[in-house]
Design a protein around this motif. Structure first.
Motif, PDB file in Angstrom:
ATOM      1  N   ASN A   1      -2.242-111.337  83.559  1.00 16.37           N
ATOM      2  CA  ASN A   1      -1.084-110.602  83.060  1.00 16.37           C
ATOM      3  C   ASN A   1      -0.024-111.613  82.651  1.00 16.37           C
ATOM      4  OD1 ASN A   1      -1.361-107.474  83.835  1.00 16.37           O
ATOM      5  ND2 ASN A   1      -2.349-108.714  85.408  1.00 16.37           N
ATOM      6  N   LEU A   2       0.566-111.408  81.489  1.00 15.93           N
ATOM      7  CA  LEU A   2       1.578-112.350  81.013  1.00 15.93           C
ATOM      8  C   LEU A   2       2.549-111.649  80.072  1.00 15.93           C
ATOM      9  CD1 LEU A   2       0.608-113.106  77.843  1.00 15.93           C
ATOM     10  CD2 LEU A   2      -1.149-114.325  79.094  1.00 15.93           C
ATOM     11  N   LEU A   3       3.618-112.349  79.746  1.00 16.97           N
ATOM     12  CA  LEU A   3       4.600-111.878  78.779  1.00 16.97           C
ATOM     13  C   LEU A   3       4.490-112.777  77.560  1.00 16.97           C
ATOM     14  CD1 LEU A   3       6.688-109.565  78.903  1.00 16.97           C
ATOM     15  CD2 LEU A   3       8.428-111.301  79.421  1.00 16.97           C
ATOM     16  N   PHE A   4       4.355-112.164  76.381  1.00 13.55           N
ATOM     17  CA  PHE A   4       4.101-112.928  75.157  1.00 13.55           C
ATOM     18  C   PHE A   4       5.060-112.480  74.064  1.00 13.55           C
ATOM     19  CE2 PHE A   4       1.987-113.375  71.025  1.00 13.55           C
ATOM     20  CZ  PHE A   4       1.712-114.741  71.024  1.00 13.55           C
ATOM     21  N   THR A   5       5.576-113.441  73.311  1.00  9.07           N
ATOM     22  CA  THR A   5       6.443-113.133  72.174  1.00  9.07           C
ATOM     23  C   THR A   5       5.764-113.593  70.892  1.00  9.07           C
ATOM     24  OG1 THR A   5       8.411-113.458  73.542  1.00  9.07           O
ATOM     25  CG2 THR A   5       8.726-113.415  71.149  1.00  9.07           C
ATOM     26  N   PRO A   6       5.352-112.676  70.019  1.00  8.15           N
ATOM     27  CA  PRO A   6       4.738-113.080  68.747  1.00  8.15           C
ATOM     28  C   PRO A   6       5.702-113.912  67.909  1.00  8.15           C
ATOM     29  CG  PRO A   6       4.358-110.743  69.189  1.00  8.15           C
ATOM     30  CD  PRO A   6       5.369-111.208  70.190  1.00  8.15           C
ATOM     31  N   ASP A   7       5.142-114.772  67.078  1.00  9.64           N
ATOM     32  CA  ASP A   7       5.932-115.626  66.200  1.00  9.64           C
ATOM     33  C   ASP A   7       6.301-114.838  64.943  1.00  9.64           C
ATOM     34  OD1 ASP A   7       7.164-117.640  64.841  1.00  9.64           O
ATOM     35  OD2 ASP A   7       5.336-118.793  64.426  1.00  9.64           O
ATOM     36  N   HIS A   8       7.332-113.996  65.109  1.00  2.55           N
ATOM     37  CA  HIS A   8       7.780-113.137  64.004  1.00  2.55           C
ATOM     38  C   HIS A   8       9.252-112.837  64.232  1.00  2.55           C
ATOM     39  CE1 HIS A   8       8.215-109.431  61.580  1.00  2.55           C
ATOM     40  NE2 HIS A   8       7.256-109.969  60.834  1.00  2.55           N
ATOM     41  N   PRO A   9      10.067-112.826  63.172  1.00  5.41           N
ATOM     42  CA  PRO A   9      11.517-112.642  63.364  1.00  5.41           C
ATOM     43  C   PRO A   9      11.906-111.328  64.019  1.00  5.41           C
ATOM     44  CG  PRO A   9      10.913-112.602  61.016  1.00  5.41           C
ATOM     45  CD  PRO A   9       9.734-113.108  61.767  1.00  5.41           C
ATOM     46  N   GLU A  10      11.070-110.305  63.909  1.00  8.90           N
ATOM     47  CA  GLU A  10      11.394-109.011  64.500  1.00  8.90           C
ATOM     48  C   GLU A  10      10.698-108.775  65.835  1.00  8.90           C
ATOM     49  OE1 GLU A  10      11.167-105.690  61.779  1.00  8.90           O
ATOM     50  OE2 GLU A  10      11.380-107.021  60.056  1.00  8.90           O
ATOM     51  N   ALA A  11       9.990-109.783  66.326  1.00  6.88           N
ATOM     52  CA  ALA A  11       9.219-109.608  67.556  1.00  6.88           C
ATOM     53  C   ALA A  11      10.100-109.702  68.791  1.00  6.88           C
ATOM     54  CB  ALA A  11       8.123-110.655  67.634  1.00  6.88           C
ATOM     55  N   VAL A  12       9.684-108.992  69.829  1.00  4.79           N
ATOM     56  CA  VAL A  12      10.324-109.068  71.144  1.00  4.79           C
ATOM     57  C   VAL A  12       9.225-109.371  72.165  1.00  4.79           C
ATOM     58  CG1 VAL A  12      12.173-107.468  70.534  1.00  4.79           C
ATOM     59  CG2 VAL A  12      10.057-106.577  71.519  1.00  4.79           C
ATOM     60  N   PRO A  13       9.569-109.911  73.332  1.00  2.20           N
ATOM     61  CA  PRO A  13       8.539-110.163  74.344  1.00  2.20           C
ATOM     62  C   PRO A  13       7.804-108.884  74.720  1.00  2.20           C
ATOM     63  CG  PRO A  13      10.599-111.248  74.927  1.00  2.20           C
ATOM     64  CD  PRO A  13      10.908-110.342  73.765  1.00  2.20           C
TER      65      PRO A  13
END
Length: 211
Positions: free
Chosen positions: A188-200
């Protein structure tokens, strides 16, 4: 929304995202660790089904480069075209996996990385059952998703409107267990996509074996 409407909507979303989806998720160490776990369980030349294969990277490419026989399926014609060009050692088909004929015991492994989220819960449960039966005894299924207790929620993903359904973590484990799978490892992890509108966003990776 009918199944046909849902399929068209999912295809439109990922047609629009194209290679941007690969860029946004390329740095997911959780995904790469998951693939290493799977590679450690596969005999040479294993047959692997990649559900929601996207651009072919990293899943199909990693497995094909290791010498495995990979079939990737996706509803997005744009994604399938990209995958076929980028990973010529694998085979890709533009088809909804719910409509793909699956023989029992026909694959050594199945990958389901974030490809269930636009199906309703009944469809997700039924598909996991079919995929489990498609495994050889002792075969491996890796499933990754966003473990949230949501159903039919309208959202925006990388600028595209989507309707999202998922299971909370415990309900997801119950679903795969009911399909005849045993969870052998989990991350289980928290991930933030590499996109200006992305959130964790929370991610769960379940690494399963067919009982």
């Amino acid at each position: 929304m009918t199944g046909e409407d849902g399929k068209r909507r999912a295809a439109a979303v990922f047609d629009a995202l194209g290679s941007g989806y690969e860029k946004a998720f390329a740095h997911s160490e959780g995904h790469h660790r998951s693939l290493r776990w799977l590679l450690g369980r596969l005999a040479p030349g294993s047959r692997v089904l990649d559900v929601g294969s996207g651009t072919g990277r990293p899943t199909a490419e990693t497995l094909a480069d290791a010498g495995h026989d990979v079939l990737g399926v996706d509803v997005s014609p744009v994604m399938v075209g990209l995958a076929a060009r980028q990973v010529p050692r694998a085979t890709f088909r533009c088809v909804d996996v719910r409509e793909l004929p699956l023989e029992d015991g026909s694959f050594h492994a199945v990958c389901v990385y974030f490809s269930l989220l636009q199906m309703d819960r009944a469809e997700q449960g039924a598909l996991v059952g079919r995929l489990a039966r498609a495994l050889v005894p002792g075969g491996s299924l890796v499933l990754a998703t966003v473990p949230l207790d949501v159903e039919g929620v309208e959202a925006v993903f990388m600028g595209q409107p989507v309707r999202v359904t998922s299971f909370a973590r415990d309900d997801l484990v119950e679903t795969v267990s009911g399909a005849g799978l045993t969870v052998l490892a989990e991350e289980n992890l928290l991930f933030t996509p590499d996109h200006p509108e992305a959130v964790p966003e929370p991610h769960v990776f379940l690494h399963c074996g067919r009982r």
